[in-house]
Each structure stands twice: as structure tokens, then as C-alpha cells.
Design an enzyme around this catalytic site. Sequence first.
Site, mmCIF file in Angstrom:
data_model
loop_
_atom_site.group_PDB
_atom_site.id
_atom_site.type_symbol
_atom_site.label_atom_id
_atom_site.label_comp_id
_atom_site.label_asym_id
_atom_site.label_seq_id
_atom_site.Cartn_x
_atom_site.Cartn_y
_atom_site.Cartn_z
ATOM 1 C CG HIS A 548 49.919 44.199 38.844
ATOM 2 N ND1 HIS A 548 51.229 43.172 39.084
ATOM 3 C CD2 HIS A 548 50.580 45.417 39.382
ATOM 4 C CE1 HIS A 548 51.995 43.872 39.568
ATOM 5 N NE2 HIS A 548 51.594 45.252 39.929
ATOM 6 C CG ASP A 550 51.926 49.496 38.865
ATOM 7 O OD1 ASP A 550 53.068 49.992 38.795
ATOM 8 O OD2 ASP A 550 51.754 48.233 39.306
ATOM 9 C CG HIS A 620 54.555 45.433 36.069
ATOM 10 N ND1 HIS A 620 53.775 46.414 35.840
ATOM 11 C CD2 HIS A 620 54.666 45.647 37.541
ATOM 12 C CE1 HIS A 620 53.526 47.292 36.929
ATOM 13 N NE2 HIS A 620 53.833 46.692 37.899
ATOM 14 N NE ARG A 630 61.867 40.987 44.156
ATOM 15 C CZ ARG A 630 61.182 42.084 44.197
ATOM 16 N NH1 ARG A 630 60.491 42.503 45.332
ATOM 17 N NH2 ARG A 630 60.748 42.950 43.116
#
Length: 715
Positions: A548, A550, A620, A630
Site C-alpha cells: 500500500h 500511506d 510498501h 514483532r
Amino acid sequence: MASTFLFYLLLATAAATSPGQLVPYDLLYADGVRAYLARDWARSAELLQRALHSYAGLRAAQRHCRAACRREAPFPPGPRGPGAGPWEEALLGALLRRADCLRHCLRPRLPPAPSAHRASRAIRSDFERREPYNYLQVAFFQLKKLDQAVSAAHTFFVANPQHLQMREDIEKYRRMSAVKADSFRDLEATPHWEAYEAGVQHYEADEYLQAVAKLEESLTEALSALEECRDLCEGPWEDEDEEEMQAGLYEAIAAHYIQVLKCRQQCVLEVATKPGRVSATEDFIPSHLDLLQFAYNQVGNQALAAECAASYLLFYPTDEPMLEKMKHYRAELGEDTAVTARENIQHYVQTSLMEKKLIYYAVEHLGGTFNDPDLWTPDELIPENLKEKYREDQEKQHQEALAVKEREKRGPLPFEGIVVMMDSQQMNGTQRVVFDRVLTESECKDLLRLAKAAGKAGDGYRARRSPHTPHERFEGLTVLKAVQLALNGDVDWRDARLLLQASEKSRKIIESYFTPGKKLHFSFTHLVCRTAVDEKQEGRMDLSHPVHADNCLLDPEGEECWREPPAYVYRDYSGILYLNDDFQGGGLFFTEMDTVTVTAEVHPKCGRLVAFSSGKENPHGVWAVSRGRRCAIALWYTHSQEHAEQERVKAEELMEQRAVEQERPDDEHHGAVQSRRFSSKPPIPNSGARLISQGHRPGLDRMQQPREVRVRDEF
């Protein structure tokens, strides 16, 4: 229309009744893809294999006939003197005889006519990218022919290492116990590259006898591949600029001939580019000779070392180190010993220089451009008026390089010890950077403790749950929520303060690097953890976060990004501050607008900050987290003060009130809370890996689905 349909019907009939003959590969390919989409795996595999066989046969027939006709119908020396006769007969007569030879040679090999085997540029591009193997591996997998499926997948992946779906398929094959290691073989391997890499390995290991053998093999195969490529350049005219071709006889002949010459010149790039790489190895042929002369000298064969040195000097006749070596070899061999360059290298250089001379003449007098692929082209060969343009281009490139360096040097980073690990150039994009040593190991542990204490299911803001994947739990914490939890005594005040300090430190770093002198405001701050759900990882093929942008809606099919709601159009820069690396997967990757071509990857670790502009230049995504947890602080910034993060303002006010209360004389906690200092000595990082494909994306367990325009706002 009817006659065209009848023509292709006859072709299909011929294919059914004459399996030994070559059928146009584009027709077989189209039928194979249709069978694939119909899930007729056996039929698809058969047709795709026949298409590859036909494609190879077509190229072999063209190479054979063009080489044979050069011998059988050679061009005679040009007429000389006033009584030499009409030039048309000497030139065009030879052309007609060559055409007749090719017609008689190709017709029986390419039934029903050679013209039937001409495919569109798109189809040729598919075969050059090995796209049929992409379909073949799925068909073989569905037929439970694992060995063939793995070989097809590996063959495609070698040429397209940046293909996301195939990368996942390859990893899945590696985990299968029934798959053998030797199944991962390249069915289209080029002999000269295999020999070259083996030769270089022997050379670097000081195994010079083995190096000589492999480098000689590589040079022979590379020159052979060059000739084959050059033969294939003699195809039909293609108007690459889509302009109307001039109708005159001589203009038409000249235009087509120059197109062929340019194609021949570019062959060295094709031969010097390893499958899967974007750029060619510089000076591929001369470098062979340089390595060989040294290796031969090391094994005591000065005669062959001198021959290779003399051959190298054909490319670079003023190279001082090589001239010194030649002087040494002549002294050892004796001045009476004749040292000459290799005949095949002399032929290659002379032919290439002749072609360059004609091309530069055409560019100077007839227009057009030429991107010379060789570094060794003599300066005197380039016309004077073109030299000036080349100097201007070089100066422009030099100034652009200086500007890039200047941008990277501007505004010293506001904290000591922080290092730039990768810049935009190293990450193959624009407005991208990776910093290390932003946090210490101790600070990362404190923030992980905060996340563990405060994180909850859902995204942590506006009570929405993560929409990204069912294979992971998604927990998040905003700065305001962290301060409120500290007020209630649920988390340590120092950890909540550290979240504010770490994000502010990141803002200052990104502002000083990308926009010195121009204020960046927080748009949103989010401490996010993604945890793999152990029982849901088997057979997983999705991403932790799809590709996508941002601040715009990404449309990969149209290769456009629409900066309109519901996208967060006011966001200008994004950042991710990583807190840990004790998990599997979860790396960040950047792609082209197609969402398939990976251009760079960033591997998480404590204290690493990746920052980039939020627009369409930086699509990204996040690889799947397949094991562990994570955690990172996701950051978005804006130049627009009206879109500044209001929750952060409220959090800072609460933090200030807390500080005022602590300063009262009767406060039992007076002076207990101190500002954290950010140290700057974490470990040296791993570097990101660059990758580079396009095309279809069939996967192991699914058919292709149409893409959707989507907005993905938060990590």
C-alpha cells in the site's frame, strides 16, 4: 476475417496431425494459458511445454539459416573504379540472393510459412522473462509432479528473483520433505554464466589451472552466444518510436539496417547480464582476457598470457598496466617471438567498431539516439557534435550526483551516534532512509514491557480490529492511552514517558534529514505488535500487511495512486522504529507501483528507524510474521498543523501536569521520575537486500484473482 480464421484453423489442424513439426509458439502458449484458467492441468502442461519447445526451435532455425546463408550467399566486395559496373546489382543483387537463401532454408523448418511464427512483442517479452514456467509450475504441482514443478518454479525464479508469489512458492517447496535438492535446477541455464562464475571462484581461490579452463570455456560460450544473439537481430522491421516510416527506398533500407546494428550492439548487454539481474557486468569480454592473462602467467604459460594481454589491448590500447605487462612478456619470450591478439577477438572488435561507426554516422546525419553499451569505444569514433552533447549529459549527471550528496549531508543529525545504514540510492528508490542506533537495547526492552502490559486485541484506537490477516494477533497502543494507563497505575510512568520521547526523537531525526527548516508535525503515533498465531501458520501464503501507500489509494493494475479520501492525504512522511528482532518474518519491503516488483527490504532490529515519504513513490508492505512477536512504533508526519495529532497534545499535557505535581514539596515522589537519556551504542546492523518482475502471478493453491483498489493506512 474469414480467411484469417481459416488460416489459424488450418494451423491447429496441422498441429494435431503433424506433432513433429513446429507450431507457432504464441498459439500454443495462448492455448496453454486457456487450459490453465480452465484448470485443465494436464492439457496446460502439455501445451506450455510444446510452446517452449517451439520457441527454442524457432530461434535455432533462425540462427542456423542466417549463419548458413552468410556462407552460401556472401556479400561480394564493393565495386571499385569507373568500370566496375552498376552498384545496384552488386549490392541489391547480393541482398536478393541472401533473402532467397533464407526463404528456402526457413520454409521447411517453419511450416506453413515463416511469417506464421512471428509473435507479438508482448508474447516475446513473456518468453524472454520465462513466464511460461510460472504457469507450468502450478500445473505440475496440481498434477502431483513435484520434481517438474520445482524445476519450473526454480527456472522462473532465477530470472525473476523479485517475484513475490514465486518466492513464497519456492520457500514452500523447500519445506516439503518429498522435494529433493537437485530438483532446484535451471532448465534455461546459460553455459557461459555457469562457467564464468566457476572460473572466478577458482581464480579468487588461487586455483589458476582450474580458473583457466573455466574462463576459456566461458569466453568461448559468451562469444558464441553473442553471435547467436546478433543473428536473431535480423528480424522484421519494428517501429519502436511508433512514428510513420519514411516511404523512400533508401530511407527504409537505412532505418531497418540501423535498427539491426543497434540490436547487435546491445547483444553484449544481454550476454553480460546474469539471469535475474538488472544491470550487465561491465567489460564482460575484456574482463575475461584480463583474468586469463594473469592466470596463465601464474601457471607459467607466458605465451598465452601475452596473447590474452595483446587481445585486451585491442579494447584499451593505452592501458598503462597492461602495456607494462606486455613489455614484461616480450622480454621473457624474446623480442623475436611474435605476439598477436586472438583472431576471434580481432574479428569481434573490428566488427563492433565498424557497426559503431555506421550508427554514429546515422545518428549525426539522420537523427535518432544511440546508447553505446561499451566503455571501451574510442573517443575519436564519436562525431564532434555528438561529443558535446555527451559531455553535457555527463556534466548533468555529475551535478545531479553532487546534489544527492549535498542533500545527504545537509542538516547534521540532531543526536550523536546515529548512523545512516541505507540511503535512497542503496534502497533503489527516492525519499527512503534507514537509521541505526536510535534506541539502546535497554530502551527497547522498556518499550516492549510497556507493549506487553498495555497492548490489547484490536488496533488500540477507535476500537477497531485489525483487518490485515487472520494469521496474526494485532495489538496497539496510542500515546494518549499509554499516559492514561500510567495515570491509573497500570503501566510504569517512565515507560509511557519513554514512548513520547522515542517518537519525538524519531521526528527530529526525520525532519532534519528530509525537511530541514520545515516543521514536521505528528499525524499519528502507534506502538504496534503483531504476533503469529501458531496454529494458523501451516500453508499460509498472505502478507502481514499488503502492499500500500500511506497517503493515496494504490491501483496496481493502472499503476496509479489516487490521493483522495478515504486515504490520509495529508500525510507527508512515515517512519517505523523497531524494538526487537526475535521473531521470524515481519520485514518491511518496498515495491514498484505494480506491487510485485520488490526494490528493497529492511530487516527489523532494536533501534532501527526506517523513514520514507508517504506518497506513491514508496509502495510498501510487511512480510508475514510466521513465528514470534514483532513490535515497533509506527509514525506518520504531516506539514499541515491543522492535521497534527490531537491525542498527542492531550498526552503531553497530562505528562506536564504529572511533572508539576511531582515538583510540589509534599510530593512523596519528588524527583523520582527522570528523563530518559538515549544512548547510541547498539550492534552493527544487517544490510537490506535489493531484489527486481512483472507479469502474471499464479500461485500454488489458488487461481488469479482481480486486484482491488484499496487503502491501507496503518502498520
